[in-house]
Design a protein around this motif. Sequence first.
Motif, short mmCIF file in Angstrom:
data_model
loop_
_atom_site.label_atom_id
_atom_site.label_comp_id
_atom_site.label_asym_id
_atom_site.label_seq_id
_atom_site.Cartn_x
_atom_site.Cartn_y
_atom_site.Cartn_z
N ARG A 42 80.26 -83.15 19.73
CA ARG A 42 79.26 -84.22 19.74
C ARG A 42 78.98 -84.66 18.32
O ARG A 42 79.13 -83.87 17.37
N ASP A 90 78.16 -88.33 24.13
CA ASP A 90 79.01 -87.62 23.18
C ASP A 90 78.76 -88.06 21.75
O ASP A 90 78.89 -87.28 20.82
N LEU A 106 68.14 -80.11 16.62
CA LEU A 106 69.57 -79.75 16.67
C LEU A 106 69.78 -78.26 16.43
O LEU A 106 70.60 -77.62 17.11
N SER A 158 71.53 -75.21 18.96
CA SER A 158 72.87 -74.98 18.43
C SER A 158 73.37 -73.56 18.64
O SER A 158 74.43 -73.19 18.12
N HIS A 212 74.15 -78.34 21.45
CA HIS A 212 74.55 -78.76 20.11
C HIS A 212 75.25 -77.63 19.36
O HIS A 212 75.20 -77.55 18.13
N THR A 248 78.00 -79.58 17.25
CA THR A 248 77.57 -80.95 16.95
C THR A 248 77.55 -81.15 15.45
O THR A 248 77.19 -80.24 14.70
N THR A 293 76.79 -79.48 9.80
CA THR A 293 77.20 -78.84 11.05
C THR A 293 76.37 -77.57 11.23
O THR A 293 75.66 -77.15 10.31
#
Length: 900
Positions: A82, A237, A278, A282, A288, A291, A323
């Motif tokens: 993503r 996405d 995020l 994650s 995420h 992502t 990231t």
Amino acid sequence: MEREQKWRYVCPFFLLMILHIAGILFFTRGFLLTRTELPHFSHCDDVLDSPCFPPQSIQLNAIRDSHQKQKQQCWTKPAIDRLVIIVLDALRFDFVAPSTFFSEIFPDTKPWMDKLKVLQRIASTERFSSKIFKAIADPPTTSLQRLKGLTTGGLPTFIDVGNSFGAPAIVEDNLLHQLVQNGKKVLMMGDDTWLQLFPYHFQESHPFPSFNVKDLDTVDNGCIEHLLPSLFREDWDVLIAHFLGVDHAGHIFGVDSIPMVEKLEQYNGVLEKVIEVLKSQSGPGGIHENTMLLVMGDHAQTVNGDHGGGSPEEVETSIFAMTFQNASSVPSYLDTSFCQLDVDGEKMCISTIQHLDFAVTVSALLGIPFPFGSIGRVNPELYALGAGTLTMEDIIAEDSPRSEKWIRDYVNVLCINSWQVKRYIDVYSSSSVIGFSAGDMLHLANKYGQIEQNWFQDIHKILLSSSESCHTELSVLEEQINSYFGFLANIAELARSKWTEFDLKMMGTGFGFILFSLFVHVVAIKRVNKPYGDSQIEDYEISLELILGGIVVAIRAFSFLSNMEEGKVATFLLATTGLLNFRYSIIRRKMRREAVGFLLLVSVLRIIEFGISKQGAGFTFMDLNVWVILGIGKNHPFWFYAAETVPVLILILLLYLFYKYSAQGTSRWTVGIVISGTILSYMLLAIYWALESNLLTLDMMLKKFNRNIIAQIIYTIGFGLLAFVGLVQFLDKKKTVVCKESFLDKAVCILCVWSPTIILLLGKQGPLVALASIAGGWCLMRLQNLGNDDKHGISGVSTFHPLPVTQWNLLAVCLFFCTGHWCAFDGLRYGAAFVGSTACCMPISISARGEERDSLHKTISSIPILWIDNNHNIYLHDDMCYNSKAASNGMGIICSQVCI
């Protein structure tokens, strides 16, 4: 004989027409660069024809079969699942990078620096999973062209700027098209330019109007409203959020302003929440987990808030990439970062990336085909950040198996990248009328052929070996990477020379034709004047005036090359010619009052022009008013409203005096009707402006009256008078009525018909500008023959004096800048198109929630509101402002004006 005499006079004008056409054609050929958009698109199976999958290798044939089955991989192996792209329009590099990086340029920290602290903190403390890039954009640096360049990987040309106000959908291959074609779902919110460029590409979109540069919050608040909730959803996405507040704040107030600082601080809070969300999602199995976050600018801006050109301030923007994995770096020979201590004393490294590389790099990370027309290079640092195959141990020991594996993957990606760019260049040269030269194509073919040969001989053998058990020669891979870099750099340089760099030879040739036409002009004028015995052209003073006029015209022409300084130059030149008139008035001992009055008028125009330009101290486009600039503030209401009313009354008086003392004969009744209609329009103008102020104590019923009706009546009167004059002229067979008996009647008729409409569109400074034009015109008509001896003077407009004509031109230019315009896209008065209409006000649903919204409705139900944002700002029709703080139970409603 007479026919030959006429042809002798007409011939120079045909020659001038030919010279002008040739000059314009040559100049535009070198200036208005064009690039042919090819109707070709990349597909997943295309890459199987590249040398990156050699058909003669049996083992690679197996790879080909596997590749055909794994449609989700397409050209490259997906590195991320993503992608979140947050575009901060007009994001300068020094908005993101720490102020310590600019100590040599700015010894003192500027107010706009170090406001995006969350990005600096993460780039410093988590430097192996995040990085700040200096992103270099290609001109023209306008939002539409930059979005087009970012998504296509190509180079929009300067002529594309013409599409900024009505963007056509992109028809060539682009990143969004590839996302949709390969099953990716795209969610967009923010600037509605995205929807103009990509009308059918978004799974879901939340566009907001971006045209009104005075509106700092509508687009941003819309993004904030949809961004955070969308991060918890799994039905997309790629997410694109385009904020506009910084761009608009720069256009209106400049970079060094309080609204700009407030916008940056708001963005810092939003980004902090985004990163927090995020990170919280994650973990293993989180939505995420794989992502990538990109916070980037589409272009930058100057300190004055301008953009569009190619100066460093305009092209140097930024990209922050992050990231949520534990690895991201590249071998040292691919690392372009420069490191320095940040404001907290921590080491921070910043790399450089070209906007040209964005589309192809993102495509490689997502595993989709590269756009057909892309000429960018997969950036190693951004690609490594997303691929995340290196650990700290690998970075320290670059010859480790994992480090070697990443290099192998990157070499394969560069192979596909170079093949795709070579394919595009070949197709473009064969199909475009203006392609690349044979020499350039031969050079590129030879260079690519050598790279391809090296690939077949050495590289593909290395890639087929087991990266986990076999130690290979990294130097061979490094050499191949450098070869690909050189090839792609050559193509980018060639493309820029063809599509973004002006052809100075062609432009110089066209300019030479125009200069030669000036010589033909002089010869033609002398030929026309000679039969009439114009001895004045030989007079010393006239010759001196001719030289001075030529110098003034030349300086005026060169002022077009200045950056936003044309108004100052025009005012200075007008004042210079006014001093010459003053000199003649002293020598001739006449018209001294006119000469002094003209100089005073120019001085006032200079004050007004500077006060309403972006360089003026305290200028706010939201409250453009000439009287405030001249020192008549709203803290003196009587003088302020008198200053607004007196110019209108003077215009009405001038029209009455003209009708009483000038209009005569059969045209008197017609001129009387025209002037009566114009006076009525002026009165309606005064009422129109009074309704938006507190000049009169108006009850609520009158306050609720729609002012647009008055503006529409003024338009109707103007078009009606124009139709009346034309009808009378058509029906009068003797041609003795209106606008036929004198030049003065003609001029007054035309001015009367159109002046109310023009003044209405100019705003409250319109009457003052109209009076200035009348006063300046009267002075110039009186002073135009002041420099002549009486025996040489003639009445009327002089045909052989260049200085008066130049003064008329300069006065028109000065009046243009005094109306609040300047030569930039944001200097256009867009609001003039919506006077008398509410089309500029976009009705948006009320976004307040629950009891607050119900309370707001009850409190201001009688007010014609458009919407209320999350900050409880009320947006009203037609600049009406209603502060209901006291009546809204302390909710603090603030009136915010949207329309002009």
